[in-house]
Scaffold this motif. Structure first.
Motif, PDB file in Angstrom:
ATOM      1  N   THR A  50       0.847  -1.190   0.000  1.00 53.64           N
ATOM      2  CA  THR A  50       0.000   0.000   0.000  1.00 53.64           C
ATOM      3  C   THR A  50       0.884   1.241   0.000  1.00 53.64           C
ATOM      4  O   THR A  50       2.101   1.142  -0.133  1.00 53.64           O
ATOM      5  CB  THR A  50      -0.908   0.016   1.239  1.00 53.64           C
ATOM      6  OG1 THR A  50      -0.076   0.150   2.406  1.00 53.64           O
ATOM      7  CG2 THR A  50      -1.737  -1.250   1.353  1.00 53.64           C
ATOM      8  N   ASP A  51       0.269   2.405   0.214  1.00 53.39           N
ATOM      9  CA  ASP A  51       1.047   3.647   0.304  1.00 53.39           C
ATOM     10  C   ASP A  51       1.963   3.657   1.527  1.00 53.39           C
ATOM     11  O   ASP A  51       2.940   4.384   1.559  1.00 53.39           O
ATOM     12  CB  ASP A  51       0.113   4.852   0.369  1.00 53.39           C
ATOM     13  CG  ASP A  51      -0.614   5.073  -0.949  1.00 53.39           C
ATOM     14  OD1 ASP A  51      -0.147   4.562  -1.983  1.00 53.39           O
ATOM     15  OD2 ASP A  51      -1.647   5.757  -0.940  1.00 53.39           O
ATOM     16  N   PRO A  86       9.614   3.496   5.050  1.00 53.21           N
ATOM     17  CA  PRO A  86      10.240   4.543   5.849  1.00 53.21           C
ATOM     18  C   PRO A  86       9.485   5.859   5.680  1.00 53.21           C
ATOM     19  O   PRO A  86       9.103   6.224   4.569  1.00 53.21           O
ATOM     20  CB  PRO A  86      11.648   4.670   5.290  1.00 53.21           C
ATOM     21  CG  PRO A  86      11.834   3.539   4.353  1.00 53.21           C
ATOM     22  CD  PRO A  86      10.498   2.962   4.046  1.00 53.21           C
ATOM     23  N   GLY A  87       9.226   6.544   6.762  1.00 46.28           N
ATOM     24  CA  GLY A  87       8.563   7.837   6.723  1.00 46.28           C
ATOM     25  C   GLY A  87       7.068   7.747   6.465  1.00 46.28           C
ATOM     26  O   GLY A  87       6.417   8.774   6.281  1.00 46.28           O
TER      27      GLY A  87
END
Length: 79
Positions: free
Chosen positions: A7-8, A75-76
């Motif tokens: 996913t995002d 990450p992030g």
């Protein structure tokens, strides 16, 4: 074992070797396509509607492991 699509906020990771970037994905799709043939008979798909799609397997390109791929956070993704 079915592996969900990333996913995002998630991505795939091989639990055996740690690969995050290279996978062979086998999927099944049921689609409706609008095919336009030119005067020479060459087909060109101009519209494609996916009715259903499922991932059958994901194989790591680095170590060839099957059924060792999991979803992990990107990450992030939490910010």
């Amino acid at each position: 074992m079915t592996v969900p699509l990333p996913t995002d906020t998630t991505r795939w990771r091989c639990t055996l070797c740690g690969n995050l970037t290279r996978f062979d994905v086998t999927r099944s799709s049921k689609v409706v396509e609008y095919v336009h043939l030119d005067l020479a008979g060459e087909p060109k798909v101009e519209e494609r509607e996916v009715l259903s799609e499922s991932i059958e397997s994901v194989r790591c390109r680095w170590c060839n492991a099957v059924d060792k791929v999991e979803l992990v956070d990107r990450p992030g993704a939490g910010s």
